[in-house]
Design a protein around this motif. Structure first.
Motif, PDB file in Angstrom:
ATOM      1  N   PRO A  93      -3.094 -25.615  16.108  1.00 49.36           N
ATOM      2  CA  PRO A  93      -1.733 -25.951  15.696  1.00 49.36           C
ATOM      3  C   PRO A  93      -1.661 -26.344  14.219  1.00 49.36           C
ATOM      4  CG  PRO A  93      -2.277 -26.999  17.785  1.00 49.36           C
ATOM      5  CD  PRO A  93      -3.546 -26.403  17.258  1.00 49.36           C
ATOM      6  N   GLY A  94      -0.728 -25.733  13.513  1.00 46.61           N
ATOM      7  CA  GLY A  94      -0.530 -26.056  12.101  1.00 46.61           C
ATOM      8  C   GLY A  94      -1.418 -25.295  11.149  1.00 46.61           C
ATOM      9  N   ALA A  95      -2.274 -24.430  11.657  1.00 48.17           N
ATOM     10  CA  ALA A  95      -3.197 -23.706  10.785  1.00 48.17           C
ATOM     11  C   ALA A  95      -2.465 -22.770   9.825  1.00 48.17           C
ATOM     12  CB  ALA A  95      -4.198 -22.911  11.626  1.00 48.17           C
ATOM     13  N   ALA A  96      -1.290 -22.282  10.236  1.00 40.77           N
ATOM     14  CA  ALA A  96      -0.548 -21.333   9.404  1.00 40.77           C
ATOM     15  C   ALA A  96       0.386 -22.018   8.414  1.00 40.77           C
ATOM     16  CB  ALA A  96       0.259 -20.383  10.293  1.00 40.77           C
ATOM     17  N   PHE A  97       0.442 -23.354   8.441  1.00 45.86           N
ATOM     18  CA  PHE A  97       1.337 -24.076   7.528  1.00 45.86           C
ATOM     19  C   PHE A  97       0.700 -24.126   6.141  1.00 45.86           C
ATOM     20  CE2 PHE A  97       3.025 -27.782   5.377  1.00 45.86           C
ATOM     21  CZ  PHE A  97       4.383 -27.696   5.631  1.00 45.86           C
ATOM     22  N   ILE A  98       1.329 -23.476   5.181  1.00 45.98           N
ATOM     23  CA  ILE A  98       0.848 -23.443   3.803  1.00 45.98           C
ATOM     24  C   ILE A  98       1.819 -24.233   2.941  1.00 45.98           C
ATOM     25  CG2 ILE A  98       0.249 -21.970   1.839  1.00 45.98           C
ATOM     26  CD1 ILE A  98      -0.391 -19.767   3.832  1.00 45.98           C
ATOM     27  N   LEU A  99       1.339 -25.316   2.379  1.00 47.11           N
ATOM     28  CA  LEU A  99       2.180 -26.282   1.696  1.00 47.11           C
ATOM     29  C   LEU A  99       3.059 -25.646   0.623  1.00 47.11           C
ATOM     30  CD1 LEU A  99       2.758 -29.355   1.333  1.00 47.11           C
ATOM     31  CD2 LEU A  99       0.979 -29.348  -0.413  1.00 47.11           C
ATOM     32  N   ALA A 100       2.485 -24.821  -0.232  1.00 44.35           N
ATOM     33  CA  ALA A 100       3.226 -24.258  -1.363  1.00 44.35           C
ATOM     34  C   ALA A 100       4.365 -23.362  -0.927  1.00 44.35           C
ATOM     35  CB  ALA A 100       2.270 -23.480  -2.273  1.00 44.35           C
ATOM     36  N   PHE A 101       4.253 -22.728   0.237  1.00 43.52           N
ATOM     37  CA  PHE A 101       5.262 -21.783   0.698  1.00 43.52           C
ATOM     38  C   PHE A 101       6.209 -22.351   1.750  1.00 43.52           C
ATOM     39  CE2 PHE A 101       1.626 -18.869  -0.394  1.00 43.52           C
ATOM     40  CZ  PHE A 101       2.175 -18.431  -1.589  1.00 43.52           C
ATOM     41  N   ARG A 102       5.820 -23.439   2.406  1.00 43.04           N
ATOM     42  CA  ARG A 102       6.639 -23.985   3.477  1.00 43.04           C
ATOM     43  C   ARG A 102       7.374 -25.266   3.084  1.00 43.04           C
ATOM     44  NH1 ARG A 102       5.210 -22.532   8.729  1.00 43.04           N
ATOM     45  NH2 ARG A 102       6.952 -23.870   9.350  1.00 43.04           N
ATOM     46  N   ALA A 103       6.698 -26.187   2.420  1.00 46.47           N
ATOM     47  CA  ALA A 103       7.298 -27.489   2.115  1.00 46.47           C
ATOM     48  C   ALA A 103       7.886 -27.562   0.708  1.00 46.47           C
ATOM     49  CB  ALA A 103       6.260 -28.593   2.309  1.00 46.47           C
ATOM     50  N   LEU A 104       7.154 -27.086  -0.280  1.00 39.30           N
ATOM     51  CA  LEU A 104       7.568 -27.279  -1.667  1.00 39.30           C
ATOM     52  C   LEU A 104       8.794 -26.477  -2.109  1.00 39.30           C
ATOM     53  CD1 LEU A 104       4.146 -27.632  -3.521  1.00 39.30           C
ATOM     54  CD2 LEU A 104       5.693 -29.406  -2.702  1.00 39.30           C
ATOM     55  N   PRO A 105       9.116 -25.308  -1.510  1.00 39.53           N
ATOM     56  CA  PRO A 105      10.351 -24.624  -1.928  1.00 39.53           C
ATOM     57  C   PRO A 105      11.605 -25.474  -1.782  1.00 39.53           C
ATOM     58  CG  PRO A 105       8.977 -23.099  -0.718  1.00 39.53           C
ATOM     59  CD  PRO A 105       8.326 -24.454  -0.602  1.00 39.53           C
TER      60      PRO A 105
END
Length: 413
Positions: A93-105
């Motif tokens: 779970p969460g392995a596909a979450f990439i900070l730069a593309f998911r949170a920072l936009p």
């Protein structure tokens, strides 16, 4: 007893600021007492008046709406990296979450939205209201009051831009107040981002972070006034906030461009600071282990911070975790600290301790932010570059004390 502990800690935090003051004889008790009173009053209203608390809790819905809207754009641009359907199965779970593309936009979207609200004269009205409050209660001049109020919503470099013509005229104490307010609060763009990170472990996260930033502004002025007291009369002047945009679409374009620069700056600073801290940790790791664990920068700062977070209300056995979080916040930044906070086991901190730490960590006081502030402020008022650099480390100390006092206020209430 827990509330008494936080109350004693609140007094102790301001006593520390007084102890390291440049000139204790010039300290004006009114500023300190009013600053503490404002902290307590705002926190009491938000925490104990149900309608107000419900209003702040409703901010979570806004956070979710902004997050969902941003994900629609990031999915279109980045595909599954930005939140779209995965073409593969996650191994964990969460392995596909990439900070730069998911949170920072989200930073870019909020920046554009803030620019539009400024053009529509909505944000300036809010900021002016807070500026009047600080002027009449804390006795600071209009430029300092406006900059402090703006810091509740925008960053440590953007807020002083509202009073750029006055920066050269501020005395040393007022300049330090402006810098400390930047260190003791967080920008609205980051506020929403942090709320999405800690939302799963803290109800009403967006409301709490907004309240923390509001409470920390008068605390920052009070702490700064203790550490570097003002000698003369406050600097005044007529203040106007105006958008340079020629229309709504121009405001969106300008805000998006500014958000992109912030987005790239966050990524770059995060990458570099984490790398440098890791490099220092590698060197410290060559030293003999302490307590069965290798030395690290965050552990060193954590040891210093443990007594302080105990003072503001954490039990001593939980203060080790709280101190380490504050150590990470200082050595790296509050973003990484909130990420670590969200990953804590449920039994690592009690509900009360989680709330206190949420407020205590809500500020930009760290070494990465210092680089941003020195570069930005020196660009705004280059003739005072040396003076700004000389106040840099002190602003980190003052900003940290201010957010710790905010945590203590929450512990009291």
């Amino acid at each position: 007893m827990e509330r008494l502990q936080s109350g004693v800690g609140l007094i102790a935090i301001f006593a520390i600021a007084w102890a390291i003051s440049e000139n204790r004889r010039l300290v004006r008790p009114q500023v300190v007492l009013v600053g503490i009173a404002l902290q307590l009053a705002v926190a009491a209203i938000v925490l104990h008046v149900p309608p107000v608390r419900a209003a702040f809790a409703g901010l979570n819905g806004l956070v979710l709406a902004l997050q969902s809207a941003t994900e629609a754009g990031s999915t279109l641009v980045f595909g599954y990296l930005g939140g779209g359907p995965l073409p593969f199965e996650e191994t964990r779970p969460g392995a596909a979450f990439i900070l730069a593309f998911r949170a920072l936009p989200l930073v870019i979207v909020i920046s554009a939205l803030a620019a539009v609200l400024t053009y529509w004269r909505v944000l300036p009205l809010i900021v002016r209201g807070f500026a009047l409050l600080f002027e009449r209660t804390l006795g600071v001049g209009g430029p300092v009051g406006l900059s402090a109020a703006a810091n509740i919503f925008i960053g440590m470099v953007e807020a002083p831009m509202f009073v750029r013509p006055y920066l050269a005229r501020l005395d040393r104490s007022e300049l330090f107040m402006v810098m400390t307010c930047g260190m003791a609060t967080i920008a609205g763009t980051m506020m929403v981002l942090y709320a999405t990170i800690i939302g799963p472990v803290l109800p009403d996260a967006a409301g709490h972070l907004l309240v923390a930033s509001i409470i920390s502004a008068p605390a920052a002025i009070a702490v700064a006034a203790l550490m570097i007291p003002r000698e003369g009369l406050p600097t005044g002047g007529s203040l106007e906030i105006a958008s340079e945009a020629t229309g709504t679409m121009d405001a969106i374009a300008r805000g998006t461009q500014a958000g992109l620069e912030l987005f790239l700056g966050i990524i770059a600073m995060l990458l570099v600071m984490v790398a440098l801290v890791a490099l220092v940790d590698s060197v410290l790791g060559l030293l003999p282990a302490v307590g069965g664990e290798a030395l690290s920068l965050s552990r060193l700062f954590g040891w210093v911070m443990r007594p302080l977070v105990w003072l503001i209300g954490l039990p001593w056995d939980e203060a080790a975790v709280g101190g380490r979080l504050m150590g990470t916040k200082t050595a790296v930044n509050e973003f990484v600290a909130y990420l670590d906070f969200a990953k804590l086991p449920p039994d690592a901190l009690s509900e009360r301790s989680r709330l206190i730490m949420t407020y205590a960590m809500c500020g930009f006081a760290n070494f990465g932010s210092l680089g941003i502030m020195l570069g930005g402020m020196a660009g705004l008022v280059p003739e005072r570059r040396a003076e700004i650099a000389g106040l840099g480390i002190k602003s980190i100390v003052a900003g940290t004390l201010a957010t710790l006092s905010t945590g203590a206020v929450i512990g009291v209430l």
